[in-house]
Design an enzyme around this catalytic site. Structure first.
Site, PDB file in Angstrom:
ATOM      1  N   ASP A 142       0.826  -1.206   0.000  1.00  0.00           N
ATOM      2  CA  ASP A 142       0.000   0.000   0.000  1.00  0.00           C
ATOM      3  C   ASP A 142       0.868   1.267   0.000  1.00  0.00           C
ATOM      4  OD1 ASP A 142      -2.313   1.420  -0.016  1.00  0.00           O
ATOM      5  OD2 ASP A 142      -2.798   1.104   2.093  1.00  0.00           O
ATOM      6  N   GLU A 150     -12.065  -4.855  -5.423  1.00  0.00           N
ATOM      7  CA  GLU A 150     -12.564  -3.479  -5.250  1.00  0.00           C
ATOM      8  C   GLU A 150     -11.763  -2.475  -6.104  1.00  0.00           C
ATOM      9  OE1 GLU A 150     -11.890  -5.572  -2.547  1.00  0.00           O
ATOM     10  OE2 GLU A 150     -14.024  -6.046  -2.505  1.00  0.00           O
ATOM     11  N   ASN A 151     -10.553  -2.861  -6.528  1.00  0.00           N
ATOM     12  CA  ASN A 151      -9.711  -1.920  -7.280  1.00  0.00           C
ATOM     13  C   ASN A 151     -10.280  -1.558  -8.661  1.00  0.00           C
ATOM     14  OD1 ASN A 151      -6.513  -3.146  -5.998  1.00  0.00           O
ATOM     15  ND2 ASN A 151      -7.779  -1.465  -5.288  1.00  0.00           N
ATOM     16  N   TRP A 152     -11.287  -2.306  -9.152  1.00  0.00           N
ATOM     17  CA  TRP A 152     -11.913  -1.944 -10.437  1.00  0.00           C
ATOM     18  C   TRP A 152     -12.571  -0.578 -10.331  1.00  0.00           C
ATOM     19  CZ3 TRP A 152     -10.424  -4.828 -14.339  1.00  0.00           C
ATOM     20  CH2 TRP A 152     -10.167  -6.190 -14.157  1.00  0.00           C
ATOM     21  N   LEU A 167      -7.316  -5.363   6.897  1.00  0.00           N
ATOM     22  CA  LEU A 167      -7.007  -6.528   6.056  1.00  0.00           C
ATOM     23  C   LEU A 167      -7.420  -6.283   4.606  1.00  0.00           C
ATOM     24  CD1 LEU A 167      -7.996  -9.690   8.145  1.00  0.00           C
ATOM     25  CD2 LEU A 167      -5.718  -8.830   7.636  1.00  0.00           C
ATOM     26  N   ARG A 205       0.090   8.971 -10.189  1.00  0.00           N
ATOM     27  CA  ARG A 205      -0.003   7.794  -9.315  1.00  0.00           C
ATOM     28  C   ARG A 205       0.655   6.548  -9.921  1.00  0.00           C
ATOM     29  NH1 ARG A 205      -3.593   7.243  -5.438  1.00  0.00           N
ATOM     30  NH2 ARG A 205      -3.973   5.094  -6.029  1.00  0.00           N
ATOM     31  N   HIS A 233       3.136   2.855  -8.810  1.00  0.00           N
ATOM     32  CA  HIS A 233       2.971   1.419  -9.091  1.00  0.00           C
ATOM     33  C   HIS A 233       4.209   0.876  -9.800  1.00  0.00           C
ATOM     34  CE1 HIS A 233      -1.049   1.853  -7.707  1.00  0.00           C
ATOM     35  NE2 HIS A 233      -1.508   2.471  -8.761  1.00  0.00           N
TER      36      HIS A 233
HETATM   37  C1  FPP Z   1      -1.774   0.014  -3.579  1.00  0.00           C
HETATM   38  O1  FPP Z   1      -1.282   1.343  -3.487  1.00  0.00           O
HETATM   39  C2  FPP Z   1      -1.144  -0.709  -4.714  1.00  0.00           C
HETATM   40  C3  FPP Z   1      -1.800  -1.311  -5.748  1.00  0.00           C
HETATM   41  C4  FPP Z   1      -3.258  -1.332  -5.889  1.00  0.00           C
HETATM   42  C5  FPP Z   1      -1.067  -1.973  -6.868  1.00  0.00           C
HETATM   43  C6  FPP Z   1       0.146  -2.752  -6.471  1.00  0.00           C
HETATM   44  C7  FPP Z   1       0.779  -3.356  -7.648  1.00  0.00           C
HETATM   45  C8  FPP Z   1       2.110  -3.415  -7.891  1.00  0.00           C
HETATM   46  C9  FPP Z   1       3.128  -2.881  -6.986  1.00  0.00           C
HETATM   47  C10 FPP Z   1       2.574  -4.078  -9.142  1.00  0.00           C
HETATM   48  C11 FPP Z   1       2.916  -5.549  -8.903  1.00  0.00           C
HETATM   49  C12 FPP Z   1       3.248  -6.227 -10.179  1.00  0.00           C
HETATM   50  C13 FPP Z   1       3.207  -7.568 -10.409  1.00  0.00           C
HETATM   51  C14 FPP Z   1       3.489  -8.112 -11.756  1.00  0.00           C
HETATM   52  C15 FPP Z   1       2.863  -8.551  -9.382  1.00  0.00           C
HETATM   53  P1  FPP Z   1      -2.322   2.540  -3.630  1.00  0.00           P
HETATM   54  O2  FPP Z   1      -2.457   2.875  -5.067  1.00  0.00           O
HETATM   55  O3  FPP Z   1      -3.609   2.155  -2.967  1.00  0.00           O
HETATM   56  O4  FPP Z   1      -1.633   3.702  -2.856  1.00  0.00           O
HETATM   57  P2  FPP Z   1      -2.355   4.877  -2.050  1.00  0.00           P
HETATM   58  O5  FPP Z   1      -3.040   4.222  -0.881  1.00  0.00           O
HETATM   59  O6  FPP Z   1      -1.226   5.760  -1.638  1.00  0.00           O
HETATM   60  O7  FPP Z   1      -3.314   5.540  -2.990  1.00  0.00           O
END
Ligand code: FPP
Length: 249
Positions: free
Chosen positions: A29, A76-78, A204, A42, A46
């Site tokens: 996260d 939920e990420n959709w 969680l 953003r 990633h």
């Molecule tokens: C949460 O941070 C992160 C994600 C939803 C994506 C995580 C994915 C990767 C690191 C890529 C992994 C790659 C492979 C191939 C397995 P957030 O966007 O919710 O951060 P925020 O809370 O600061 O907004």
């Protein structure tokens, strides 16, 4: 005088090898906040998060931890902006294609868990290829939860078991934890001993609800792209100081 960087390529001496977790789960996260703090889009967070994950996987191998599971995309990420969702799907595909050879060389077995059928077909193809090619690898077991939801996983177990009952293949009184576990996406993979969550949230977030029942939880304020081996060391030290009782006294 030059300052030597801390590499931590072998297990730090204050950790007891015999009491390392056998399986670690991570909620990666804070990517968005990491990027925002730098005035970047953003998606750059990633992108950077992939490097962190890659180094954590290597670190698990270097320090003798046999299994790692990462939460890459939740059901939920959709609900995120379309361009971020599309970027993530493309990123997963690109990383898989790019890293497959190295995973083979490093004997990594990769598995994906979640509702994979709802992912873009080209990503499904890369996922199938990577799972197939690495299925006999005997090194670190790397699981990626993609379009994963813990509640959804439990519901699909119930549906599968109910179907078996309806067909007369299982008696209701024979349903126990081990039967149930046979229907989880993660069947065959031992439950995580330690969950690490970055960026300070104490939730969680629908991740491995069944499997994490007795896991120790370690939360750090550090944002995922900044998580490094020293942070991981701290998480393992905290884990080794816990007394795991599994409900007993
Ligand atoms: C949460 O941070 C992160 C994600 C939803 C994506 C995580 C994915 C990767 C690191 C890529 C992994 C790659 C492979 C191939 C397995 P957030 O966007 O919710 O951060 P925020 O809370 O600061 O907004």
């Amino acid at each position: 005088m030059t300052v030597k960087p801390i590499v931590l390529d072998i297990l730090p001496t204050d950790l007891d090898h015999a009491r390392l977790p056998k399986h670690i789960a991570v909620i990666m996260d804070g990517n968005g906040r990491w990027a925002k703090r730098r005035g970047l889009p953003r998606i750059m967070g990633h992108q950077r998060g992939v490097d962190t994950l890659k180094d954590l996987l290597r670190c698990c191998r270097d320090w003798g931890i046999p299994a790692l599971t990462a939460y890459a995309f939740s059901t939920e990420n959709w609900g995120r902006p379309l361009e971020e969702v599309e970027f993530l799907m493309t990123l997963f595909e690109r990383v898989l294609r790019r890293e497959l050879r190295e995973m083979m060389e490093e004997n990594v077995r990769i598995r994906f868990v979640g509702n994979l059928e709802a992912l873009p077909p080209s990503l499904q193809d890369e996922i199938s290829r990577s799972m197939q090619d690495t299925q006999t690898n005997t090194g670190i077991q790397f699981t990626v939860a993609t379009n994963y939801g813990g509640r959804q996983e439990i519901i699909q177990c119930c549906q599968a078991i109910a179907t078996q009952v309806k067909q007369g293949l299982i008696n209701i009184e024979d349903i126990d934890e081990s039967v149930f576990e046979g229907y989880l996406y993660t069947t065959g993979i031992p439950h995580p001993d330690l969950l690490i969550r970055t960026s300070g949230e104490m939730r969680l977030s629908n991740f491995l609800l069944w499997q994490l029942a007795y896991a120790e939880i370690y939360v750090t304020q550090t944002l995922w792209p900044d998580f490094n081996r020293e942070e991981f060391h701290q998480a393992l030290l905290a884990y080794q100081q816990r007394e795991r009782r599994f409900g007993k006294i």
